[in-house]
Design a protein around this motif. Structure first.
Motif, mmCIF file in Angstrom:
data_model
loop_
_atom_site.group_PDB
_atom_site.id
_atom_site.type_symbol
_atom_site.label_atom_id
_atom_site.label_comp_id
_atom_site.label_asym_id
_atom_site.label_seq_id
_atom_site.Cartn_x
_atom_site.Cartn_y
_atom_site.Cartn_z
ATOM 1 N N ALA A 19 52.234 35.444 53.122
ATOM 2 C CA ALA A 19 50.815 35.753 52.901
ATOM 3 C C ALA A 19 49.932 34.643 53.477
ATOM 4 N N LYS A 40 46.598 32.890 53.066
ATOM 5 C CA LYS A 40 45.687 32.860 51.939
ATOM 6 C C LYS A 40 44.832 31.594 51.949
ATOM 7 N N ASN A 65 51.667 38.731 43.491
ATOM 8 C CA ASN A 65 50.752 37.575 43.441
ATOM 9 C C ASN A 65 49.960 37.402 42.144
ATOM 10 N N TYR A 121 43.150 33.200 44.960
ATOM 11 C CA TYR A 121 43.154 33.071 46.411
ATOM 12 C C TYR A 121 42.470 34.269 47.057
ATOM 13 N N GLU A 122 41.907 34.041 48.231
ATOM 14 C CA GLU A 122 41.517 35.164 49.082
ATOM 15 C C GLU A 122 42.715 35.435 49.978
ATOM 16 N N LEU A 123 43.159 36.679 49.953
ATOM 17 C CA LEU A 123 44.321 37.029 50.754
ATOM 18 C C LEU A 123 43.813 37.533 52.101
ATOM 19 N N CYS A 168 46.624 41.116 53.382
ATOM 20 C CA CYS A 168 47.275 41.997 52.417
ATOM 21 C C CYS A 168 47.504 43.369 53.050
#
Ligand code: PRP
Length: 174
Positions: free
Chosen positions: A3, A5, A162, A169-171, A174
């Protein structure tokens, strides 16, 4: 694929904000019989930390609402898959939610819980994410305001992954 992030809210910032929210809530409900209704699944970590930051015991209940499918887009339809079990009539009720995005979930839940005729009904939401709001809901306690982004961690998921990360977090993929 790993990921991608970006940490948006650290665990220290979450802990500090929860202390402040708990102080506000304890000032507003002195000596009252408060029922805190967590919205599963996302709010379970926030609720657990918030109740332990309060200086008095509260009654905890849960609802389970679903608005998103397995992916990242809302179906627009809200379903209750688990309702409250406590009697809410004539009691002070505080909804505890992880995030308000479109606003459909909290709008639906607020209207639903009002039919139980609580003495008061307020909302405590960890993250107010503004960009996609379709329905305004009155937030009485807000942890953080975030403009946009797909957020995960601290209860928030991406396709059930997650949720258990201790930060938000900003993913990015995704
Ligand atoms: C997410 C989130 C909020 C809700 C926000 O829950 O946890 O409860 O959506 O929706 P809104 O766009 O209507 O404001 P979800 O339905 O994904 O279930 P979950 O809590 O089990 O992850």
């Amino acid at each position: 694929m790993e990921a991608q992030k970006r940490c948006l809210i650290s665990r220290e910032d979450i802990a500090q904000r929860i202390k402040e929210l708990a102080a506000q809530i304890s000032r507003d409900y002195p000596g009252r019989d408060l029922v805190m209704v967590g919205v599963l699944k996302g709010a379970f970590i926030f609720l657990a930390d918030l109740v332990r930051a309060l200086p008095f015991p509260v009654v905890v209940d849960f609802v389970r609402l679903k608005s998103y499918g397995a992916g990242t887009t809302s179906s627009g339809e809200i379903h209750i898959t688990k309702d409250v079990e406590e009697t809410l009539k004539d009691r002070d009720v505080l909804i505890v939610e992880d995030i308000v995005d479109l606003g459909l979930t909290l709008d639906f839940l607020r209207k639903h819980l009002l039919t139980h005729q609580p003495r008061s009904l307020k909302i405590c939401c960890l993250i107010d994410k503004r960009e996609r709001r379709q329905v305004e809901v009155p937030l009485d306690y807000t942890g953080f305001v975030v403009e946009k982004g797909f957020l995960v961690g601290y209860g928030l998921d991406c396709a059930e992954g997650n949720r258990t990360w201790p930060e938000v977090y900003e993913l990015l993929n995704c």
